[in-house]
Design a protein around this motif. Structure first.
Motif, PDB file in Angstrom:
ATOM      1  N   LYS A 178       0.823   4.144  -2.859  1.00 15.57           N
ATOM      2  CA  LYS A 178       0.592   5.552  -2.550  1.00 15.57           C
ATOM      3  C   LYS A 178       1.714   6.424  -3.092  1.00 15.57           C
ATOM      4  O   LYS A 178       1.486   7.519  -3.621  1.00 15.57           O
ATOM      5  N   GLN A 196       0.824  -1.206   0.000  1.00 20.02           N
ATOM      6  CA  GLN A 196       0.000   0.000   0.000  1.00 20.02           C
ATOM      7  C   GLN A 196       0.859   1.257   0.000  1.00 20.02           C
ATOM      8  O   GLN A 196       0.562   2.238  -0.692  1.00 20.02           O
ATOM      9  N   ARG A 231       1.451   9.393  -5.917  1.00 19.77           N
ATOM     10  CA  ARG A 231       1.830  10.790  -5.681  1.00 19.77           C
ATOM     11  C   ARG A 231       2.816  11.284  -6.732  1.00 19.77           C
ATOM     12  O   ARG A 231       2.739  12.430  -7.188  1.00 19.77           O
TER      13      ARG A 231
END
Length: 265
Positions: free
Chosen positions: A146, A142, A150
Protein backbone atom coordinates in the motif's frame (compact mmCIF):
# COMPACT_ATOMS: atom_id res chain seq x y z
CA UNK A 1 -35.07 -41.49 33.60
CA UNK A 2 -35.00 -45.29 33.99
CA UNK A 3 -36.89 -45.05 37.26
CA UNK A 4 -39.60 -42.89 35.73
CA UNK A 5 -39.86 -45.24 32.75
CA UNK A 6 -40.25 -48.28 34.99
CA UNK A 7 -42.99 -46.61 37.03
CA UNK A 8 -44.87 -45.49 33.91
CA UNK A 9 -44.74 -48.84 32.16
CA UNK A 10 -45.71 -50.84 35.23
CA UNK A 11 -48.54 -48.51 36.22
CA UNK A 12 -49.96 -47.58 32.81
CA UNK A 13 -48.42 -49.59 29.96
CA UNK A 14 -48.51 -53.15 31.20
CA UNK A 15 -51.77 -53.92 29.31
CA UNK A 16 -50.15 -52.68 26.10
CA UNK A 17 -46.47 -53.68 26.40
CA UNK A 18 -45.10 -57.07 27.24
CA UNK A 19 -42.30 -57.44 29.77
CA UNK A 20 -39.80 -58.32 27.04
CA UNK A 21 -40.78 -55.33 24.90
CA UNK A 22 -40.43 -53.02 27.88
CA UNK A 23 -36.96 -54.40 28.56
CA UNK A 24 -35.97 -53.79 24.93
CA UNK A 25 -37.28 -50.24 25.00
CA UNK A 26 -35.37 -49.33 28.17
CA UNK A 27 -31.84 -49.14 26.60
CA UNK A 28 -33.27 -47.39 23.55
CA UNK A 29 -34.80 -44.69 25.73
CA UNK A 30 -31.58 -44.41 27.74
CA UNK A 31 -29.62 -43.92 24.51
CA UNK A 32 -32.00 -41.24 23.19
CA UNK A 33 -32.05 -39.45 26.53
CA UNK A 34 -28.24 -39.51 26.70
CA UNK A 35 -27.99 -38.04 23.20
CA UNK A 36 -30.35 -35.22 24.13
CA UNK A 37 -28.20 -34.38 27.15
CA UNK A 38 -24.77 -34.92 25.59
CA UNK A 39 -25.20 -32.95 22.36
CA UNK A 40 -25.42 -29.55 24.16
CA UNK A 41 -22.53 -30.65 26.39
CA UNK A 42 -20.37 -31.55 23.37
CA UNK A 43 -21.25 -28.23 21.71
CA UNK A 44 -20.18 -26.37 24.83
CA UNK A 45 -16.91 -28.32 24.97
CA UNK A 46 -16.19 -27.57 21.30
CA UNK A 47 -16.91 -23.89 21.86
CA UNK A 48 -14.52 -23.78 24.82
CA UNK A 49 -11.87 -25.60 22.78
CA UNK A 50 -12.21 -23.07 19.94
CA UNK A 51 -11.90 -20.17 22.36
CA UNK A 52 -8.79 -21.70 23.94
CA UNK A 53 -7.26 -22.30 20.52
CA UNK A 54 -8.03 -18.74 19.49
CA UNK A 55 -6.35 -17.38 22.63
CA UNK A 56 -3.35 -19.61 22.03
CA UNK A 57 -3.04 -18.39 18.42
CA UNK A 58 -3.36 -14.76 19.53
CA UNK A 59 -0.63 -15.26 22.13
CA UNK A 60 1.62 -16.99 19.61
CA UNK A 61 0.99 -14.26 17.05
CA UNK A 62 1.84 -11.52 19.55
CA UNK A 63 5.04 -13.32 20.58
CA UNK A 64 6.05 -13.73 16.92
CA UNK A 65 5.31 -10.07 16.21
CA UNK A 66 7.32 -8.89 19.22
CA UNK A 67 10.21 -11.12 18.14
CA UNK A 68 10.13 -9.58 14.65
CA UNK A 69 10.01 -6.06 16.07
CA UNK A 70 12.93 -6.80 18.41
CA UNK A 71 15.00 -8.31 15.60
CA UNK A 72 14.40 -5.30 13.36
CA UNK A 73 15.23 -2.91 16.17
CA UNK A 74 18.33 -4.71 17.39
CA UNK A 75 19.64 -5.34 13.88
CA UNK A 76 18.80 -2.75 11.22
CA UNK A 77 17.97 0.18 13.52
CA UNK A 78 21.24 -0.13 15.43
CA UNK A 79 23.20 -0.36 12.19
CA UNK A 80 21.52 2.81 10.98
CA UNK A 81 22.48 4.58 14.17
CA UNK A 82 26.13 3.67 13.66
CA UNK A 83 25.88 4.79 10.05
CA UNK A 84 24.50 8.13 11.20
CA UNK A 85 27.49 8.54 13.50
CA UNK A 86 29.83 7.91 10.58
CA UNK A 87 28.02 10.52 8.52
CA UNK A 88 28.54 13.04 11.30
CA UNK A 89 32.27 12.32 11.13
CA UNK A 90 32.19 12.74 7.36
CA UNK A 91 30.58 16.15 7.86
CA UNK A 92 33.45 17.11 10.13
CA UNK A 93 35.88 16.06 7.41
CA UNK A 94 33.93 18.11 4.91
CA UNK A 95 34.33 21.18 7.08
CA UNK A 96 38.05 20.64 6.71
CA UNK A 97 37.63 20.38 2.95
CA UNK A 98 38.27 16.67 2.75
CA UNK A 99 34.97 15.53 1.18
CA UNK A 100 32.37 16.65 -1.34
CA UNK A 101 29.15 18.08 0.13
CA UNK A 102 26.99 16.36 -2.50
CA UNK A 103 28.24 12.95 -1.39
CA UNK A 104 27.37 13.68 2.20
CA UNK A 105 23.91 14.89 1.25
CA UNK A 106 23.23 11.73 -0.72
CA UNK A 107 24.36 9.55 2.16
CA UNK A 108 22.13 11.39 4.59
CA UNK A 109 19.18 11.08 2.23
CA UNK A 110 19.64 7.32 1.91
CA UNK A 111 20.02 6.84 5.65
CA UNK A 112 16.94 8.88 6.52
CA UNK A 113 14.92 7.05 3.89
CA UNK A 114 15.92 3.62 5.13
CA UNK A 115 15.42 4.68 8.75
CA UNK A 116 11.87 5.74 7.92
CA UNK A 117 11.13 2.32 6.44
CA UNK A 118 12.52 0.55 9.51
CA UNK A 119 10.59 2.69 11.98
CA UNK A 120 7.38 2.17 10.08
CA UNK A 121 7.97 -1.59 9.99
CA UNK A 122 8.57 -1.67 13.76
CA UNK A 123 5.47 0.43 14.36
CA UNK A 124 3.34 -1.83 12.17
CA UNK A 125 4.62 -4.95 13.94
CA UNK A 126 3.68 -3.57 17.35
CA UNK A 127 0.07 -2.85 16.39
CA UNK A 128 -2.25 -5.19 18.36
CA UNK A 129 -3.48 -8.21 16.44
CA UNK A 130 -7.01 -7.75 15.12
CA UNK A 131 -7.98 -11.43 15.21
CA UNK A 132 -6.65 -14.92 15.25
CA UNK A 133 -7.23 -15.42 11.54
CA UNK A 134 -5.14 -12.36 10.59
CA UNK A 135 -1.84 -13.29 8.98
CA UNK A 136 0.88 -11.08 10.44
CA UNK A 137 3.25 -11.72 7.56
CA UNK A 138 0.57 -10.99 4.98
CA UNK A 139 -0.48 -7.88 6.90
CA UNK A 140 3.08 -6.52 6.94
CA UNK A 141 3.53 -7.21 3.23
CA UNK A 142 0.17 -5.61 2.49
CA UNK A 143 1.21 -2.44 4.35
CA UNK A 144 4.41 -2.20 2.31
CA UNK A 145 2.49 -2.73 -0.90
CA UNK A 146 0.00 0.00 0.00
CA UNK A 147 2.80 2.39 0.86
CA UNK A 148 4.71 1.90 -2.38
CA UNK A 149 1.44 2.25 -4.31
CA UNK A 150 0.74 5.59 -2.63
CA UNK A 151 4.26 6.94 -3.13
CA UNK A 152 4.70 6.11 -6.81
CA UNK A 153 1.03 6.07 -7.84
CA UNK A 154 0.93 2.55 -9.23
CA UNK A 155 -1.69 -0.16 -9.32
CA UNK A 156 -0.98 -2.70 -6.59
CA UNK A 157 -2.12 -6.30 -6.31
CA UNK A 158 -1.46 -9.03 -3.77
CA UNK A 159 -2.05 -12.79 -3.85
CA UNK A 160 -0.86 -14.24 -0.53
CA UNK A 161 -1.49 -17.74 0.83
CA UNK A 162 1.83 -18.25 2.67
CA UNK A 163 1.08 -19.05 6.32
CA UNK A 164 2.97 -17.43 9.19
CA UNK A 165 3.80 -20.76 10.83
CA UNK A 166 5.62 -21.90 7.69
CA UNK A 167 8.52 -19.56 8.58
CA UNK A 168 10.29 -18.95 11.87
CA UNK A 169 10.38 -15.39 13.30
CA UNK A 170 13.92 -14.97 12.00
CA UNK A 171 12.91 -16.15 8.53
CA UNK A 172 9.93 -13.80 8.55
CA UNK A 173 12.17 -10.85 9.42
CA UNK A 174 14.62 -11.71 6.64
CA UNK A 175 11.83 -12.25 4.12
CA UNK A 176 10.23 -8.90 5.00
CA UNK A 177 13.60 -7.21 4.57
CA UNK A 178 14.03 -8.75 1.11
CA UNK A 179 10.50 -7.76 0.09
CA UNK A 180 11.06 -4.23 1.39
CA UNK A 181 14.28 -3.90 -0.61
CA UNK A 182 12.54 -5.15 -3.77
CA UNK A 183 9.78 -2.60 -3.24
CA UNK A 184 12.33 0.17 -2.73
CA UNK A 185 13.91 -0.77 -6.06
CA UNK A 186 10.50 -0.49 -7.72
CA UNK A 187 10.09 2.99 -6.32
CA UNK A 188 13.61 4.15 -7.16
CA UNK A 189 14.53 2.58 -10.48
CA UNK A 190 11.43 1.67 -12.48
CA UNK A 191 8.64 3.51 -14.21
CA UNK A 192 6.14 0.81 -13.37
CA UNK A 193 2.40 1.23 -13.67
CA UNK A 194 1.63 -1.96 -11.79
CA UNK A 195 3.33 -3.94 -9.02
CA UNK A 196 2.22 -7.29 -7.57
CA UNK A 197 3.33 -9.56 -4.74
CA UNK A 198 2.47 -13.23 -4.42
CA UNK A 199 3.30 -15.71 -1.68
CA UNK A 200 2.49 -19.39 -2.12
CA UNK A 201 3.44 -22.74 -0.64
CA UNK A 202 3.01 -26.43 -1.26
CA UNK A 203 4.08 -29.62 0.42
CA UNK A 204 7.71 -29.09 -0.55
CA UNK A 205 8.35 -25.41 0.16
CA UNK A 206 7.25 -21.89 -0.71
CA UNK A 207 7.88 -19.05 -3.13
CA UNK A 208 7.45 -15.26 -2.99
CA UNK A 209 7.47 -13.16 -6.16
CA UNK A 210 7.57 -9.36 -6.55
CA UNK A 211 6.79 -8.26 -10.10
CA UNK A 212 6.32 -4.96 -11.92
CA UNK A 213 5.75 -3.81 -15.48
CA UNK A 214 8.48 -1.16 -15.50
CA UNK A 215 11.41 -0.57 -17.83
CA UNK A 216 13.38 -3.47 -16.39
CA UNK A 217 17.10 -3.79 -15.64
CA UNK A 218 19.24 -3.62 -18.74
CA UNK A 219 22.20 -5.62 -17.57
CA UNK A 220 23.21 -9.20 -18.15
CA UNK A 221 23.88 -9.78 -14.45
CA UNK A 222 21.84 -7.33 -12.31
CA UNK A 223 23.63 -8.45 -9.15
CA UNK A 224 26.96 -7.36 -10.65
CA UNK A 225 25.86 -3.79 -11.42
CA UNK A 226 28.11 -1.26 -9.74
CA UNK A 227 26.27 0.44 -6.89
CA UNK A 228 23.42 -2.09 -6.70
CA UNK A 229 24.00 -2.72 -3.02
CA UNK A 230 20.34 -3.45 -2.37
CA UNK A 231 20.30 -6.43 -4.74
CA UNK A 232 23.57 -7.70 -3.34
CA UNK A 233 22.23 -7.50 0.22
CA UNK A 234 19.06 -9.30 -0.83
CA UNK A 235 21.15 -12.07 -2.36
CA UNK A 236 23.28 -12.38 0.78
CA UNK A 237 20.19 -12.52 2.99
CA UNK A 238 18.60 -15.24 0.86
CA UNK A 239 21.76 -17.32 0.69
CA UNK A 240 22.24 -16.94 4.45
CA UNK A 241 18.79 -18.45 5.04
CA UNK A 242 19.30 -21.23 2.50
CA UNK A 243 16.86 -19.73 0.00
CA UNK A 244 17.23 -19.10 -3.71
CA UNK A 245 16.94 -15.63 -5.20
CA UNK A 246 16.28 -15.10 -8.90
CA UNK A 247 15.77 -11.89 -10.85
CA UNK A 248 14.22 -11.89 -14.31
CA UNK A 249 14.04 -8.63 -16.20
CA UNK A 250 13.14 -7.56 -19.70
CA UNK A 251 10.76 -5.46 -21.76
CA UNK A 252 7.84 -6.96 -19.82
CA UNK A 253 9.21 -5.68 -16.51
CA UNK A 254 11.02 -7.28 -13.60
CA UNK A 255 10.26 -10.30 -11.42
CA UNK A 256 12.13 -11.00 -8.20
CA UNK A 257 11.59 -14.53 -6.87
CA UNK A 258 12.55 -15.73 -3.40
CA UNK A 259 12.01 -19.43 -2.81
CA UNK A 260 12.87 -22.08 -0.29
CA UNK A 261 14.79 -24.93 -1.83
CA UNK A 262 12.49 -27.69 -2.96
CA UNK A 263 9.56 -25.35 -3.63
CA UNK A 264 7.72 -26.02 -6.82
CA UNK A 265 4.98 -23.42 -7.28
Amino acid sequence: MVGIWEIVRHQFLMPYLSMDMGNYLTPVLVFLFSIVLLLPLFSLMEKNARELEQERMLKTAMEAREALAKELHDGIAQSLFLLSVRIDRLEQKHERGEMDAETIGQLKKNVHETNRYVRQAISNLKVPVAGAETSLLAQSVQEQLKQIAREVTVEAAMDWSLRDETLSPAEQAELLSCIREAMINVRKHTRAGRVAISGREDGQGWRVAISDDGAGIRHEDPFAVSGSYGLQIMKERAEGMGWTLALKSGAYGTIVEIAKKGASV
